[in-house]
Design an enzyme around this catalytic site. Structure first.
Site, short mmCIF file in Angstrom:
data_model
loop_
_atom_site.label_atom_id
_atom_site.label_comp_id
_atom_site.label_asym_id
_atom_site.label_seq_id
_atom_site.Cartn_x
_atom_site.Cartn_y
_atom_site.Cartn_z
CB ALA A 42 -1.65 -7.96 -14.64
CE1 TYR A 43 -9.04 -9.81 -19.03
CE2 TYR A 43 -10.45 -9.29 -17.11
CZ TYR A 43 -10.09 -9.67 -18.36
OH TYR A 43 -11.26 -9.88 -19.22
CB ALA A 44 -8.08 -4.54 -13.83
CD GLN A 49 -9.31 -10.82 -12.63
OE1 GLN A 49 -8.49 -10.90 -13.29
NE2 GLN A 49 -10.45 -11.61 -12.89
CE LYS A 106 -10.38 -7.46 -21.38
NZ LYS A 106 -9.96 -7.89 -22.75
#
Ligand SMILES: NC(=O)c1ccc[n+]([C@@H]2O[C@H](COP(=O)([O-])OP(=O)(O)OC[C@H]3O[C@@H](n4cnc5c(N)ncnc54)[C@H](O)[C@@H]3O)[C@@H](O)[C@H]2O)c1
Length: 249
Positions: free
Chosen positions: A151-153, A149, A156
């Protein structure tokens, strides 16, 4: 008795389906008017049918800055003002760090961080006239560093950093900025639970309250509280609506 949201006009990104759909329904049930922005045209049309004049659907990609401007213009031209923004939409792809391509980073930062930043900036001239509330979204994946995760983390946690700074900068304008970290059963989570039942069971076991939340009855009321004047002394905070899975101090 919960504060009503009468008179509040709120933009909800990704507001046609998933958690955002639950937020739109709950805000409207409590008296708000909502501008729902989404790329899912069918869900948007269904929502307008269901909720009538209390919601306006805008078909648009949140990663494009002009979508934010269009949403603010629509709130003002349709409902006369803007009181809040819920930056809920975020698309991403899960891959090991070494496999991530530039397009994967662009998707996550474009729909997550850049969209959140652009909607906040577009809303600022309206929100500062009478104060307002911004609710941004984080994830346990960012807080825990969940594998695949990156790129997402990273996007966020960038959203959380931005939110803390702007909470301080815009406090003088009576604009509050908070972050919600949800865990909820959406169509996407449902499909994943069927495709990977063992992983799903493992995730379930990590939730102290023993179940995935409901978008409308478990996550949306926390957003409604942060939009309402009941939370008028709360800003710069992260509130996890995830059954107790992640503790953020
Ligand atoms: N579901 C969970 O358990 C969970 C856990 C942690 C964090 N989150 C966060 O909560 C928020 C909502 O999650 P969800 O599971 O409902 O997401 P989702 O993937 O179901 O999408 C929500 C909505 O966003 C819309 N959307 C996607 N890309 C868009 C774009 N470029 N422009 C406009 N709309 C777009 C989708 O059409 C959908 O209606 C996200 O920020 C997500 O990262 C969710």
């Amino acid at each position: 008795m919960a504060e009503t949201l009468n008179d509040k006009v709120v933009i909800v990104t990704g507001g046609a389906a998933g958690i955002g759909g639950g937020i739109t329904r709950t805000l409207v049930a409590r008296g708000a008017k909502v501008v729902a922005v989404d790329i899912n045209d069918d869900a948007g049309a269904a929502l307008e049918q269901e909720l009538g004049d209390s919601v306006v659907f805008i078909s648009g990609d949140v990663s494009k800055p002009e979508t934010a401007a269009q949403a603010v213009d629509t709130a003002v031209s349709t409902f006369g003002r803007l009181n809040g923004v819920v930056n809920n939409a975020h698309a991403s792809r899960q891959k090991p760090f070494t496999d991530l391509e530039q397009a994967d980073w662009d998707l996550s930062f474009g729909t997550g961080f850049e969209a959140t930043k652009n909607f906040m900036l577009a809303a600022y001239p309206q929100l500062k006239t009478a104060g307002g509330s911004i609710v941004n979204f984080c994830s346990g994946a960012g807080i825990n560093g969940q594998p695949t995760q990156a790129a997402y983390a990273a996007a966020k946690e960038a959203i959380r950093g931005l939110s803390r700074v702007v909470a301080n900068e815009w406090a003088a304008d009576n604009i509050r900025v908070n972050v919600v970290g949800p865990m909820a059963m959406t169509e996407g989570v449902q499909k994943w639970s069927e495709a990977a039942p063992e992983l799903y069971q493992q995730s379930l076991q990590r939730i102290p309250l023993g179940r995935f939340g409901d978008p409308e009855t478990d996550v949306a009321p926390v957003v409604a509280f942060l939009i309402s004047d009941d939370s008028k002394y709360v800003t710069g905070q992260t509130i996890m609506a995830d059954g107790g899975t992640n503790k953020v101090y």
